[in-house]
Design a protein around this motif. Structure first.
Motif, PDB file in Angstrom:
ATOM      1  N   VAL A  70       1.076  -1.105   0.164  1.00  0.00           N
ATOM      2  CA  VAL A  70      -0.079  -0.103   0.011  1.00  0.00           C
ATOM      3  C   VAL A  70       0.763   1.162  -0.060  1.00  0.00           C
ATOM      4  O   VAL A  70       1.316   1.697   1.048  1.00  0.00           O
ATOM      5  CB  VAL A  70      -0.919  -0.158   1.197  1.00  0.00           C
ATOM      6  CG1 VAL A  70      -1.673   1.095   1.259  1.00  0.00           C
ATOM      7  CG2 VAL A  70      -1.668  -1.410   1.356  1.00  0.00           C
ATOM      8  N   GLY A  71       1.258   1.758  -1.216  1.00  0.00           N
ATOM      9  CA  GLY A  71       2.151   2.838  -1.296  1.00  0.00           C
ATOM     10  C   GLY A  71       1.609   4.237  -0.755  1.00  0.00           C
ATOM     11  O   GLY A  71       2.581   5.087  -0.068  1.00  0.00           O
ATOM     12  N   GLU A  72       0.111   4.450  -0.586  1.00  0.00           N
ATOM     13  CA  GLU A  72      -0.130   5.499   0.042  1.00  0.00           C
ATOM     14  C   GLU A  72       0.161   5.561   1.511  1.00  0.00           C
ATOM     15  O   GLU A  72       0.285   6.485   2.287  1.00  0.00           O
ATOM     16  CB  GLU A  72      -1.558   5.615  -0.026  1.00  0.00           C
ATOM     17  CG  GLU A  72      -2.006   5.758  -1.386  1.00  0.00           C
ATOM     18  CD  GLU A  72      -2.278   4.551  -2.321  1.00  0.00           C
ATOM     19  OE1 GLU A  72      -1.832   3.510  -1.745  1.00  0.00           O
ATOM     20  OE2 GLU A  72      -2.432   4.483  -3.491  1.00  0.00           O
ATOM     21  N   LEU A  73       0.347   4.442   2.291  1.00  0.00           N
ATOM     22  CA  LEU A  73       0.959   4.232   3.474  1.00  0.00           C
ATOM     23  C   LEU A  73       2.257   4.405   3.801  1.00  0.00           C
ATOM     24  O   LEU A  73       2.729   3.941   5.068  1.00  0.00           O
ATOM     25  CB  LEU A  73       0.148   3.101   4.305  1.00  0.00           C
ATOM     26  CG  LEU A  73      -1.485   3.069   4.406  1.00  0.00           C
ATOM     27  CD1 LEU A  73      -2.020   1.981   4.943  1.00  0.00           C
ATOM     28  CD2 LEU A  73      -2.105   4.432   5.032  1.00  0.00           C
ATOM     29  N   ALA A  74       3.288   4.544   2.735  1.00  0.00           N
ATOM     30  CA  ALA A  74       4.534   4.222   2.834  1.00  0.00           C
ATOM     31  C   ALA A  74       5.255   5.374   4.011  1.00  0.00           C
ATOM     32  O   ALA A  74       5.986   4.697   5.048  1.00  0.00           O
ATOM     33  CB  ALA A  74       5.219   4.852   1.757  1.00  0.00           C
ATOM     34  N   GLY A  75       4.762   6.411   4.200  1.00  0.00           N
ATOM     35  CA  GLY A  75       5.282   7.493   5.052  1.00  0.00           C
ATOM     36  C   GLY A  75       5.096   7.013   6.574  1.00  0.00           C
ATOM     37  O   GLY A  75       5.780   6.962   7.593  1.00  0.00           O
ATOM     38  N   ILE A  76       3.775   6.431   6.776  1.00  0.00           N
ATOM     39  CA  ILE A  76       3.125   5.911   8.078  1.00  0.00           C
ATOM     40  C   ILE A  76       4.151   4.636   8.378  1.00  0.00           C
ATOM     41  O   ILE A  76       4.649   4.498   9.671  1.00  0.00           O
ATOM     42  CB  ILE A  76       1.695   5.653   8.092  1.00  0.00           C
ATOM     43  CG1 ILE A  76       0.983   6.841   7.986  1.00  0.00           C
ATOM     44  CG2 ILE A  76       1.304   4.900   9.499  1.00  0.00           C
ATOM     45  CD1 ILE A  76      -0.575   6.662   7.685  1.00  0.00           C
ATOM     46  N   ALA A  77       4.179   3.856   7.512  1.00  0.00           N
ATOM     47  CA  ALA A  77       4.895   2.548   7.696  1.00  0.00           C
ATOM     48  C   ALA A  77       6.363   2.509   8.116  1.00  0.00           C
ATOM     49  O   ALA A  77       6.691   2.227   8.949  1.00  0.00           O
ATOM     50  CB  ALA A  77       4.987   1.530   6.710  1.00  0.00           C
ATOM     51  N   VAL A  78       6.979   3.611   7.426  1.00  0.00           N
ATOM     52  CA  VAL A  78       8.457   3.875   7.458  1.00  0.00           C
ATOM     53  C   VAL A  78       8.764   4.600   8.860  1.00  0.00           C
ATOM     54  O   VAL A  78       9.712   4.345   9.624  1.00  0.00           O
ATOM     55  CB  VAL A  78       9.091   4.671   6.270  1.00  0.00           C
ATOM     56  CG1 VAL A  78      10.701   4.888   6.588  1.00  0.00           C
ATOM     57  CG2 VAL A  78       9.021   3.610   5.105  1.00  0.00           C
TER      58      VAL A  78
END
Length: 239
Positions: A155-163
């Motif tokens: 889910v690329g849109e959640l990349a900031g949250i995941a990282v």
């Protein structure tokens, strides 16, 4: 000629975004421990983790579509090694990251003098333990980054949250022991500003090896397009 000028202008924009993003990250991630030192633990370990994790999250969301928001020479090298980033641009990216780190650290030194030493990542455990921790937490970070940045099924849109969450988790685990740098420029800039180079080699070598390992292992377990089952029709409960 126009194509060459356009490509050069695009690269300058990418480097500027990488510089600004790295500056914000180093300023925020280093300011937390400095404020903790100056105000007798006001930030706490959780606060330090939040400063770095939230900074990573907002930078990825704001500049990730421009420069990729590497913010870290180890990540840049790992991306290049896995052919997700051109090697020819690696020196320029690393130069932007190093320059931003030193400038952010010198800014902090001017603002919080004489408390800059609180922002330097130095091990409070043995050299071997610190090296292992920095390797492992950077491995974790790059494993997640590779997933959200290179796998179309993530889910690329959640990349900031995941990282950002991964950075916070790693600091909570390793912060008191190694400083949880995960990033050569997170250590290098503050070390230059404070004149404290104790065990700095750990924070240059271990994160780079860890990033290469994390990226390689994710690519090893990643499913290929032809290995993914087609979506099955949704079962209906209506008769």
């Amino acid at each position: 000629m126009f194509d060459i000028d356009f490509a050069f202008l695009n690269l300058i924009r990418m480097l500027l975004a990488e510089f600004v993003g790295t500056f914000i990250l180093i300023f925020a991630a280093t300011a937390g421990p400095i404020v903790n030192q100056k105000y007798n633990g006001a930030e706490s370990l959780i606060g330090n983790a939040a400063c770095a994790g939230l900074a990573v999250m907002i930078i990825i969301l704001s500049t990730g579509h421009i420069s990729g928001a590497h913010l870290n020479p180890s990540l840049t090298i790992a991306f290049a090694a896995l052919r997700h980033f051109p090697w020819v641009q690696v020196p320029a990216y690393i130069a932007a990251q190093v320059a931003a780190s030193i400038l952010a650290s010198l800014t902090l030194k001017g603002v919080f003098h004489p408390f800059m030493s609180g922002g330097v990542t130095v091990p409070s455990v043995g050299i071997g333990q610190a090296f292992a921790l920095e390797f492992l937490i950077t491995f974790n970070l790059m494993f997640v980054v590779t997933a959200v940045a290179t796998d179309t099924r993530a889910v690329g849109e959640l990349a900031g949250i995941a990282v950002g969450a991964t950075v916070m988790l790693n600091i909570l685990v390793a912060g008191p022991s190694s400083g949880a740098s995960m990033n050569p420029v997170r250590t290098l800039g503050p070390a230059v500003a404070a004149g404290n180079y104790k065990a700095v080699w750990i924070y240059l070598v271990a994160p780079t090896i860890g990033a290469l390992g994390g990226a390689a292992i994710y690519k090893l377990v990643q499913l290929q397009e032809h290995e993914v089952e087609p979506p099955r029709p949704t079962r209906s409960f209506h008769r």
